[in-house]
Design a protein around this motif. Structure first.
Motif, PDB file in Angstrom:
ATOM      1  N   UNK A  56      36.648  36.912  44.485  1.00 38.59           N
ATOM      2  CA  UNK A  56      37.997  36.592  45.929  1.00 38.59           C
ATOM      3  C   UNK A  56      39.086  36.437  44.666  1.00 38.59           C
ATOM      4  N   UNK A  57      39.382  34.914  43.538  1.00 33.57           N
ATOM      5  CA  UNK A  57      39.669  34.422  42.246  1.00 33.57           C
ATOM      6  C   UNK A  57      40.104  35.264  41.664  1.00 33.57           C
ATOM      7  N   UNK A  58      38.475  36.124  40.657  1.00 36.57           N
ATOM      8  CA  UNK A  58      38.953  36.580  39.718  1.00 36.57           C
ATOM      9  C   UNK A  58      39.824  38.410  40.174  1.00 36.57           C
ATOM     10  N   UNK A  59      39.359  38.641  41.331  1.00 38.15           N
ATOM     11  CA  UNK A  59      40.657  40.072  41.630  1.00 38.15           C
ATOM     12  C   UNK A  59      41.552  39.238  42.029  1.00 38.15           C
ATOM     13  N   UNK A  60      41.904  38.686  42.138  1.00 34.86           N
ATOM     14  CA  UNK A  60      44.109  37.418  42.437  1.00 34.86           C
ATOM     15  C   UNK A  60      44.491  37.992  40.604  1.00 34.86           C
ATOM     16  N   UNK A  61      43.783  37.498  39.466  1.00 32.13           N
ATOM     17  CA  UNK A  61      44.068  36.772  38.067  1.00 32.13           C
ATOM     18  C   UNK A  61      44.644  38.269  37.916  1.00 32.13           C
ATOM     19  N   UNK A  62      45.442  37.908  36.471  1.00 36.84           N
ATOM     20  CA  UNK A  62      45.795  39.123  36.489  1.00 36.84           C
ATOM     21  C   UNK A  62      45.148  40.029  35.412  1.00 36.84           C
ATOM     22  N   UNK A  63      45.331  41.482  36.080  1.00 36.97           N
ATOM     23  CA  UNK A  63      44.647  42.233  34.460  1.00 36.97           C
ATOM     24  C   UNK A  63      44.173  43.675  35.457  1.00 36.97           C
ATOM     25  N   UNK A  69      32.910  42.730  46.056  1.00 38.87           N
ATOM     26  CA  UNK A  69      32.804  41.268  46.611  1.00 38.87           C
ATOM     27  C   UNK A  69      31.613  41.623  47.568  1.00 38.87           C
ATOM     28  N   UNK A  70      30.759  42.216  47.206  1.00 40.74           N
ATOM     29  CA  UNK A  70      29.054  42.646  48.535  1.00 40.74           C
ATOM     30  C   UNK A  70      29.628  42.155  49.437  1.00 40.74           C
ATOM     31  N   UNK A  71      29.766  40.704  49.574  1.00 38.90           N
ATOM     32  CA  UNK A  71      29.149  39.986  49.911  1.00 38.90           C
ATOM     33  C   UNK A  71      30.358  40.236  51.047  1.00 38.90           C
ATOM     34  N   UNK A  72      31.181  39.977  51.170  1.00 38.92           N
ATOM     35  CA  UNK A  72      32.993  40.173  51.808  1.00 38.92           C
ATOM     36  C   UNK A  72      32.489  42.141  52.481  1.00 38.92           C
ATOM     37  N   UNK A  73      32.385  42.954  51.573  1.00 39.43           N
ATOM     38  CA  UNK A  73      31.704  44.223  51.912  1.00 39.43           C
ATOM     39  C   UNK A  73      30.827  44.239  52.957  1.00 39.43           C
ATOM     40  N   UNK A  74      29.826  43.590  52.867  1.00 41.23           N
ATOM     41  CA  UNK A  74      29.237  43.676  53.610  1.00 41.23           C
ATOM     42  C   UNK A  74      28.670  42.743  54.802  1.00 41.23           C
ATOM     43  N   UNK A  75      29.449  42.132  55.494  1.00 42.12           N
ATOM     44  CA  UNK A  75      30.661  41.417  56.138  1.00 42.12           C
ATOM     45  C   UNK A  75      30.647  42.186  57.263  1.00 42.12           C
TER      46      UNK A  75
END
Length: 106
Positions: A56-63, A69-75
């Motif tokens: 989540x932190x990596x995705x919030x970074x600019x770029x 996130x497979x764990x979040x997707x599975x949840x």
């Protein structure tokens, strides 16, 4: 050789503690002074372990590059499956009239 009075030894010990800035403890009661004087461990432990970067932190970074996130997707998939089977969390009441708690009160 003459013996020294205990009161004089106690006074000497008290004076020695004042000079060398140590705790005067004539009854040898446990004070925890050894642990209070010790260097704190927390800051060095924080420096030892590197900072963890979550998806989540990596995705919030600019770029443009994003990671799934497979764990979040599975949840989320598990929550949907439970809802379909009727095992999910109950719906929130939008008003006091719909609330179970209000219907139980007398």
């Amino acid at each position: 050789m003459a013996t020294v009075a205990p009161s004089r030894l106690a006074a000497l010990t008290r004076l020695r503690c004042e000079i060398f800035q140590t705790a005067y403890n004539p009854t040898s009661v446990r004070t925890g002074a050894k642990y209070l004087r010790a260097r704190l461990r927390g800051p060095s432990m924080i420096r030892y372990y590197p900072e963890q970067l979550t998806v989540a932190q990596f995705n919030r970074m600019s770029g443009d590059f994003k990671i799934r996130d497979w764990e979040e997707y599975q949840r989320l998939a598990d929550v949907e499956e439970k809802k379909r089977r009727g095992k999910g969390a109950p719906k929130k009441a939008k008003s006091e009239a719909e609330s179970r708690r209000m219907s139980r009160k007398r």
